[in-house]
Design a protein around this motif. Sequence first.
Motif, PDB file in Angstrom:
ATOM      1  N   TYR A  38       0.844  -1.189   0.000  1.00  0.00           N
ATOM      2  CA  TYR A  38       0.000   0.000   0.000  1.00  0.00           C
ATOM      3  C   TYR A  38       0.883   1.244   0.000  1.00  0.00           C
ATOM      4  N   LEU A  39       0.398   2.303  -0.601  1.00  0.00           N
ATOM      5  CA  LEU A  39       1.082   3.591  -0.592  1.00  0.00           C
ATOM      6  C   LEU A  39       0.528   4.419   0.557  1.00  0.00           C
ATOM      7  N   ALA A  40       1.373   5.258   1.157  1.00  0.00           N
ATOM      8  CA  ALA A  40       0.952   6.060   2.313  1.00  0.00           C
ATOM      9  C   ALA A  40       1.338   7.516   2.097  1.00  0.00           C
ATOM     10  N   TYR A  41       0.439   8.410   2.510  1.00  0.00           N
ATOM     11  CA  TYR A  41       0.647   9.847   2.387  1.00  0.00           C
ATOM     12  C   TYR A  41       0.235  10.538   3.678  1.00  0.00           C
ATOM     13  N   GLU A  42       1.058  11.485   4.107  1.00  0.00           N
ATOM     14  CA  GLU A  42       0.667  12.360   5.204  1.00  0.00           C
ATOM     15  C   GLU A  42      -0.048  13.549   4.576  1.00  0.00           C
ATOM     16  N   VAL A  43      -1.268  13.823   5.004  1.00  0.00           N
ATOM     17  CA  VAL A  43      -2.028  14.960   4.497  1.00  0.00           C
ATOM     18  C   VAL A  43      -1.747  16.145   5.410  1.00  0.00           C
ATOM     19  N   LYS A  44      -1.236  17.217   4.814  1.00  0.00           N
ATOM     20  CA  LYS A  44      -0.871  18.420   5.561  1.00  0.00           C
ATOM     21  C   LYS A  44      -2.104  19.298   5.782  1.00  0.00           C
ATOM     22  N   GLY A  45      -1.988  20.260   6.668  1.00  0.00           N
ATOM     23  CA  GLY A  45      -3.090  21.167   6.989  1.00  0.00           C
ATOM     24  C   GLY A  45      -3.588  21.983   5.812  1.00  0.00           C
ATOM     25  N   ASP A  46      -2.698  22.250   4.834  1.00  0.00           N
ATOM     26  CA  ASP A  46      -3.110  23.042   3.666  1.00  0.00           C
ATOM     27  C   ASP A  46      -3.705  22.184   2.555  1.00  0.00           C
ATOM     28  N   GLY A  47      -3.866  20.875   2.818  1.00  0.00           N
ATOM     29  CA  GLY A  47      -4.463  19.973   1.842  1.00  0.00           C
ATOM     30  C   GLY A  47      -3.453  19.254   0.965  1.00  0.00           C
ATOM     31  N   SER A  48      -2.186  19.660   1.014  1.00  0.00           N
ATOM     32  CA  SER A  48      -1.168  18.963   0.237  1.00  0.00           C
ATOM     33  C   SER A  48      -0.834  17.632   0.915  1.00  0.00           C
ATOM     34  N   GLU A  50       2.215  14.376   1.315  1.00  0.00           N
ATOM     35  CA  GLU A  50       3.610  13.970   1.160  1.00  0.00           C
ATOM     36  C   GLU A  50       3.707  12.464   1.378  1.00  0.00           C
ATOM     37  N   SER A  51       4.358  11.792   0.453  1.00  0.00           N
ATOM     38  CA  SER A  51       4.540  10.338   0.568  1.00  0.00           C
ATOM     39  C   SER A  51       5.379  10.026   1.800  1.00  0.00           C
ATOM     40  N   ILE A  52       4.967   8.993   2.547  1.00  0.00           N
ATOM     41  CA  ILE A  52       5.730   8.564   3.711  1.00  0.00           C
ATOM     42  C   ILE A  52       5.971   7.066   3.621  1.00  0.00           C
TER      43      ILE A  52
END
Length: 71
Positions: A38-48, A50-52
Amino acid sequence: MGMLRVMCDEGDRQYSWHDQATRIAAEKVFNELKARNYLAYEVKGDGSAESIRSFKPEAGSIVMHTPLVGG
């Protein structure tokens, strides 16, 4: 408090953590899914996003999904 959202064939599963026990449970799910590619992303407060590659308990929101396969 953080939230792990998993997009899968079962829909949108959610796991939140607010203490050590729930954080450990969410991290276990994260690691099991990463082992299944599975792919994982951290969703930032501004909606962007980042892959983790590893679980980030300080993240407010993590989204995971299976890799998309095209043909």
